[in-house]
Design an enzyme around this catalytic site. Structure first.
Site, mmCIF file in Angstrom:
data_model
loop_
_atom_site.group_PDB
_atom_site.id
_atom_site.type_symbol
_atom_site.label_atom_id
_atom_site.label_comp_id
_atom_site.label_asym_id
_atom_site.label_seq_id
_atom_site.Cartn_x
_atom_site.Cartn_y
_atom_site.Cartn_z
ATOM 1 N N SER A 287 7.526 5.955 -0.019
ATOM 2 C CA SER A 287 6.592 5.403 0.955
ATOM 3 C C SER A 287 5.377 4.882 0.185
ATOM 4 O O SER A 287 5.526 4.195 -0.825
ATOM 5 C CB SER A 287 6.214 6.493 1.971
ATOM 6 O OG SER A 287 5.278 6.023 2.902
ATOM 7 N N TYR B 156 2.617 -4.554 5.556
ATOM 8 C CA TYR B 156 3.099 -3.557 4.591
ATOM 9 C C TYR B 156 2.734 -2.154 5.063
ATOM 10 O O TYR B 156 3.584 -1.250 5.069
ATOM 11 C CB TYR B 156 2.511 -3.822 3.212
ATOM 12 C CG TYR B 156 2.931 -2.810 2.168
ATOM 13 C CD1 TYR B 156 4.136 -2.942 1.505
ATOM 14 C CD2 TYR B 156 2.120 -1.724 1.848
ATOM 15 C CE1 TYR B 156 4.541 -2.014 0.554
ATOM 16 C CE2 TYR B 156 2.506 -0.786 0.903
ATOM 17 C CZ TYR B 156 3.715 -0.939 0.261
ATOM 18 O OH TYR B 156 4.115 -0.011 -0.667
ATOM 19 N N LYS C 183 5.409 1.027 6.065
ATOM 20 C CA LYS C 183 5.382 2.360 5.475
ATOM 21 C C LYS C 183 5.059 3.435 6.514
ATOM 22 O O LYS C 183 5.563 4.559 6.427
ATOM 23 C CB LYS C 183 4.392 2.403 4.311
ATOM 24 C CG LYS C 183 4.802 1.524 3.134
ATOM 25 C CD LYS C 183 6.176 1.907 2.582
ATOM 26 C CE LYS C 183 6.526 1.138 1.328
ATOM 27 N NZ LYS C 183 7.848 1.503 0.768
#
Length: 271
Positions: free
Chosen positions: A134, A148, A152
């Site tokens: 992660s 992004y 995650k």
């Protein structure tokens, strides 16, 4: 005792560094990459202990085929490391539909496909360890990496919810949450949106933090990853780097303060 480790995105960065560290100590490694030419040096040195597999993790059928091929080749898979991913830099408004979808296809769905493929094998073995790469940005956010961050956060939620599902089968889960490191993640592997001028200042403010000591040394993560893989009781979450902890601590202190300030409103909304 040596382990059999399946790792995605192994052609460079963390993936290749960790793959080589496993091989050096005698583990067997299934190393996947879009371009397996980047793995030729490891194949020449470690020969039968490495199985290079060309793989685009966005292709679910290909992922299942690769995982099953790995099991057939080495007889088992002890550890899955979902490392494949890339960074998407740009304000949310700047991001195209295709850029957003591509980000989730690799960072989230590619990880999901490999996880789904590995679980039946590990369930049959009654043991296994799935390590999801992660990011600290899956716990606390920064601007200009909104999509992004979101990918995650999705990995974090998926993985945490799986823990009670697969624990009865002897399968353990870990989230590795690096801060920024001097890998290709922010370089040639990254995608940048078409800039809109009004966001230039917020980008400049963010990039001003990127001093040389802000970035960790990727090679320094080897000890932590080996310790994680070897742990009988691995943590669900593990930060990598000294920047991550204070960033998250500050973020969560602010969250708790805000939740506390609005607690009466929250309670009254219950009815």
């Amino acid at each position: 005792m040596s382990k059999t480790i399946f790792i995605t995105g192994a052609s460079k960065g963390f993936g290749k560094i960790w793959a080589e560290a496993f091989l050096k100590r005698g583990d067997k490694v299934i190393a996947t990459a879009r371009n397996i030419k980047n793995l030729e040096d490891l194949v020449q040195q470690y020969k039968d202990n490495i199985l290079p597999v060309q793989l685009d993790v966005n292709n679910r059928e290909a992922v299942f085929t690769a995982v099953n091929k790995a099991r057939d080749h080495f007889g088992r898979i002890d550890v899955l490391i979902n490392n494949a991913g890339f960074g998407l830099f740009g304000a949310v408004e700047e991001t195209t539909e295709q850029q957003a979808r591509d980000q989730f296809e690799t960072n989230f769905f590619g990880l999901l496909w490999a996880t789904q493929a590995a679980i039946p094998i590990m369930r049959e073995q009654k043991s296994g360890h799935i390590i999801q790469v992660s990011s600290v940005l899956g716990v606390a956010t920064v601007p200009v990496l909104g999509i992004y961050n979101a990918s995650k956060f999705a990995v974090e939620g998926l993985t945490e919810s799986m823990v009670p599902e697969v624990a009865p089968f002897g399968i353990k889960l870990s989230l590795v949450e690096p801060n920024a490191f001097s890998t290709d993640w922010g370089g040639g592997s990254a995608i940048h949106t078409e800039p809109i001028e009004v966001y230039e200042q917020v980008k400049a403010d963010l990039y001003a933090n990127f001093t040389p000591d802000f970035f960790g040394n990727p090679e320094s993560t080897i000890k932590a990853i080996l310790q994680l893989v070897d742990s009988e009781q691995p943590p669900l979450r593990l930060f990598l780097g000294k920047v991550a902890y204070p960033l998250v601590q500050q973020n969560y202190e602010a969250r708790w303060a805000e939740w506390d300030a609005w607690k009466q409103v929250s309670d009254e909304a219950h009815g």
